[in-house]
Scaffold this motif. Sequence first.
Motif, PDB file in Angstrom:
ATOM      1  N   THR A 159       0.922  -1.284   0.061  1.00 26.03           N
ATOM      2  CA  THR A 159      -0.106   0.029  -0.006  1.00 26.03           C
ATOM      3  C   THR A 159       0.829   1.121   0.020  1.00 26.03           C
ATOM      4  OG1 THR A 159      -1.386  -1.318   1.211  1.00 26.03           O
ATOM      5  CG2 THR A 159      -2.064   1.105   1.155  1.00 26.03           C
ATOM      6  N   LEU A 160       1.977   1.279   0.758  1.00 24.40           N
ATOM      7  CA  LEU A 160       2.891   2.367   0.925  1.00 24.40           C
ATOM      8  C   LEU A 160       3.461   2.641  -0.571  1.00 24.40           C
ATOM      9  CD1 LEU A 160       4.259   1.818   4.306  1.00 24.40           C
ATOM     10  CD2 LEU A 160       2.968   3.745   3.856  1.00 24.40           C
ATOM     11  N   GLU A 161       3.908   1.738  -1.208  1.00 24.39           N
ATOM     12  CA  GLU A 161       4.587   1.451  -2.319  1.00 24.39           C
ATOM     13  C   GLU A 161       3.631   2.209  -3.380  1.00 24.39           C
ATOM     14  OE1 GLU A 161       7.531  -2.221  -2.353  1.00 24.39           O
ATOM     15  OE2 GLU A 161       5.811  -2.206  -3.673  1.00 24.39           O
ATOM     16  N   ALA A 162       2.401   1.939  -3.293  1.00 27.13           N
ATOM     17  CA  ALA A 162       1.319   2.268  -4.260  1.00 27.13           C
ATOM     18  C   ALA A 162       1.037   3.876  -4.019  1.00 27.13           C
ATOM     19  CB  ALA A 162       0.161   1.423  -4.263  1.00 27.13           C
ATOM     20  N   LEU A 163       0.985   4.119  -2.765  1.00 24.47           N
ATOM     21  CA  LEU A 163       0.726   5.652  -2.669  1.00 24.47           C
ATOM     22  C   LEU A 163       1.992   6.520  -2.793  1.00 24.47           C
ATOM     23  CD1 LEU A 163      -1.361   5.037   0.744  1.00 24.47           C
ATOM     24  CD2 LEU A 163      -2.034   5.752  -1.636  1.00 24.47           C
ATOM     25  N   GLU A 164       3.422   5.978  -3.098  1.00 20.60           N
ATOM     26  CA  GLU A 164       4.628   6.926  -3.513  1.00 20.60           C
ATOM     27  C   GLU A 164       4.392   7.700  -4.310  1.00 20.60           C
ATOM     28  OE1 GLU A 164       8.400   4.557  -2.131  1.00 20.60           O
ATOM     29  OE2 GLU A 164       8.451   4.901  -4.128  1.00 20.60           O
TER      30      GLU A 164
ATOM     31  N   VAL B 247      -6.014   9.362  11.030  1.00 19.60           N
ATOM     32  CA  VAL B 247      -4.787  10.050  10.404  1.00 19.60           C
ATOM     33  C   VAL B 247      -4.599   9.852   8.965  1.00 19.60           C
ATOM     34  CG1 VAL B 247      -2.434  10.032  10.704  1.00 19.60           C
ATOM     35  CG2 VAL B 247      -3.616   9.894  12.725  1.00 19.60           C
ATOM     36  N   THR B 248      -4.603   8.468   8.523  1.00 20.62           N
ATOM     37  CA  THR B 248      -4.378   8.012   7.169  1.00 20.62           C
ATOM     38  C   THR B 248      -5.403   9.017   6.303  1.00 20.62           C
ATOM     39  OG1 THR B 248      -3.891   5.916   7.759  1.00 20.62           O
ATOM     40  CG2 THR B 248      -4.695   6.253   5.310  1.00 20.62           C
ATOM     41  N   GLU B 249      -6.732   8.958   6.701  1.00 14.17           N
ATOM     42  CA  GLU B 249      -7.657   9.869   5.721  1.00 14.17           C
ATOM     43  C   GLU B 249      -7.388  11.370   5.826  1.00 14.17           C
ATOM     44  OE1 GLU B 249     -11.550   9.033   7.160  1.00 14.17           O
ATOM     45  OE2 GLU B 249     -11.378   6.795   6.651  1.00 14.17           O
ATOM     46  N   ASN B 250      -6.761  11.827   6.955  1.00 17.46           N
ATOM     47  CA  ASN B 250      -6.558  13.115   7.040  1.00 17.46           C
ATOM     48  C   ASN B 250      -5.375  13.655   6.223  1.00 17.46           C
ATOM     49  OD1 ASN B 250      -8.252  14.517   8.450  1.00 17.46           O
ATOM     50  ND2 ASN B 250      -7.267  13.937  10.590  1.00 17.46           N
ATOM     51  N   ILE B 251      -4.391  12.641   5.937  1.00 20.05           N
ATOM     52  CA  ILE B 251      -3.300  12.795   5.272  1.00 20.05           C
ATOM     53  C   ILE B 251      -3.489  12.857   3.769  1.00 20.05           C
ATOM     54  CG2 ILE B 251      -0.840  11.740   4.408  1.00 20.05           C
ATOM     55  CD1 ILE B 251      -0.601  11.015   7.574  1.00 20.05           C
ATOM     56  N   LEU B 252      -4.482  12.138   3.331  1.00 25.32           N
ATOM     57  CA  LEU B 252      -4.878  11.735   1.999  1.00 25.32           C
ATOM     58  C   LEU B 252      -5.753  12.846   1.556  1.00 25.32           C
ATOM     59  CD1 LEU B 252      -6.136   8.042   2.036  1.00 25.32           C
ATOM     60  CD2 LEU B 252      -4.511   8.784   0.454  1.00 25.32           C
ATOM     61  N   LEU B 253      -6.473  13.601   2.439  1.00 28.17           N
ATOM     62  CA  LEU B 253      -7.338  14.780   2.476  1.00 28.17           C
ATOM     63  C   LEU B 253      -6.419  15.919   2.122  1.00 28.17           C
ATOM     64  CD1 LEU B 253     -10.256  15.845   2.162  1.00 28.17           C
ATOM     65  CD2 LEU B 253     -10.225  16.211   4.636  1.00 28.17           C
TER      66      LEU B 253
ATOM     67  N   VAL C 107      -6.667  -3.217   0.798  1.00 25.08           N
ATOM     68  CA  VAL C 107      -7.183  -3.762  -0.444  1.00 25.08           C
ATOM     69  C   VAL C 107      -7.953  -2.584  -1.160  1.00 25.08           C
ATOM     70  CG1 VAL C 107      -8.702  -5.388  -1.655  1.00 25.08           C
ATOM     71  CG2 VAL C 107      -7.445  -6.250   0.493  1.00 25.08           C
ATOM     72  N   GLY C 108      -8.747  -1.854  -0.205  1.00 22.40           N
ATOM     73  CA  GLY C 108      -9.439  -0.704  -0.846  1.00 22.40           C
ATOM     74  C   GLY C 108      -8.671   0.463  -1.491  1.00 22.40           C
ATOM     75  N   ILE C 109      -7.601   0.722  -0.762  1.00 18.77           N
ATOM     76  CA  ILE C 109      -6.715   1.672  -1.239  1.00 18.77           C
ATOM     77  C   ILE C 109      -5.995   1.235  -2.709  1.00 18.77           C
ATOM     78  CG2 ILE C 109      -4.533   2.778  -1.073  1.00 18.77           C
ATOM     79  CD1 ILE C 109      -5.234   3.195   2.007  1.00 18.77           C
ATOM     80  N   LEU C 110      -5.591   0.130  -2.716  1.00 14.69           N
ATOM     81  CA  LEU C 110      -4.949  -0.613  -3.936  1.00 14.69           C
ATOM     82  C   LEU C 110      -5.908  -0.603  -5.192  1.00 14.69           C
ATOM     83  CD1 LEU C 110      -2.602  -3.399  -2.306  1.00 14.69           C
ATOM     84  CD2 LEU C 110      -1.929  -1.000  -3.404  1.00 14.69           C
TER      85      LEU C 110
END
Length: 388
Positions: A61-66, A115-121, A303-306
Amino acid sequence: MSHADPISSRPFDTDVLIVGAGPAGLTLATALAVRGVDIMVIDRQSEGANTSRAAVVHARTLEALEPLNVAARLVARGLQAPRFTIRDRDRVLVPIDFEHLPTRYPYTLMISQAVTENILLDRFRELGGRVHRPGALVDVCQDDTGATATLDDGRQPRARYVVGADGMHSTVRERSGIGFTGGSYGESFVLADVRLTGGVPRDEVILYFSPLGLVVVAPLPNGAHRIVATVDDAPEHPDAAYVQALLDARGPQSEAAVVHDVLWGSRFRVHHKLADAYRSGRVLLAGDAAHVHSPAGGQGMNVGILDAVALAEALGRALAGDEAGLEAYGRARRPVARQVIELADRLTRMATARPGLRAVRNLLLRTLARLPMFRRQLAWRLSGLVYR
Ligand SMILES: Cc1cc2nc3c(=O)[nH]c(=O)nc-3n(C[C@H](O)[C@H](O)[C@H](O)COP(=O)(O)OP(=O)(O)OC[C@H]3O[C@@H](n4cnc5c(N)ncnc54)[C@H](O)[C@@H]3O)c2cc1C
């Protein structure tokens, strides 16, 4: 879903309408914004949820968000747990080290979903995006060129594509006539973020197998621990005494873990369901709208993020005229969700083996765990690297 011809001649309000600003919707929005796609995001809640919920982010997931410029921000706020073990009380049945995985993120990152959602937002906003709140979709209809949503305030935004990232009870899925097949587990899950001392290390996620049900103990960045357990009848607000009793019955024995207080607690019933299709024409699904499963293995949000990262790529190409990727998206992502449901099922069944089978299970697992290949395969699967 109805087909409404007069609407089809209307100009588009946006290229992609994303329904839902949870982790899947926000990831999709950010990935499309990075590509410069015109999008509109709506969410029925007037503000984002601030509760902990999914607390695990895996290496893949972290790789895909890079490329979205989000991974480093998550790492900066999370806690790295390089080890995962399956235990029966004090006995380690399966030790898994992520340290040797060929990735820049050789660990499980512990971080609260809020926190994950806040960072994405934040990242989405940096790219000029905004979430329209509150705005609930009540219907969606489509024609050959686009899809038109109906919102609860009567507005009817029209888009080339509509994505349902609107969670387990997805209205987009339902109004598009896509089935959601599966069932529910008999037991429920209790969840608590607690302060505790003793008994468990701070750099390890532990899955305890017990005939009473499984329990996960995982460190959180704020010095707390996340406890997740299957129980017959979970209390709405688990207190310290309740969590203590769970750990005493299922967790470490030689040195007890002592629970001091509960920071946040909840319960939820878990379903295992998979959408019959991820696409119906110009409507697509991602995240919990497409699949739900037990949190055993900590895969749900990942899975949802990917899904969202893969869908952004497919939508980018579709908007450029090549729609083949939209069908391939479901073909690629649906089997992944199925595998996650099966893995979570297997873990739950193994965890709760009857007393007579427990010794056999432990012997089998410990024997298998001596094989580096077995440990490596499990590490690749849990970290999601197997889906690269
Ligand atoms: C109490 C709890 C604990 C959990 N614990 C864990 C855990 O430990 N581990 C784990 O892996 N997972 C856990 N989960 C599941 C995890 O939170 C989900 O997998 C994840 O949130 C799914 O993300 P999503 O973006 O697909 O959907 P969601 O996060 O459900 O987001 C959907 C969004 O769509 C919006 N929406 C819904 N309907 C509409 C509509 N009609 N119109 C507009 N907007 C709409 C909602 O307001 C919401 O913001 C937990 C869930 C809960 C509730």
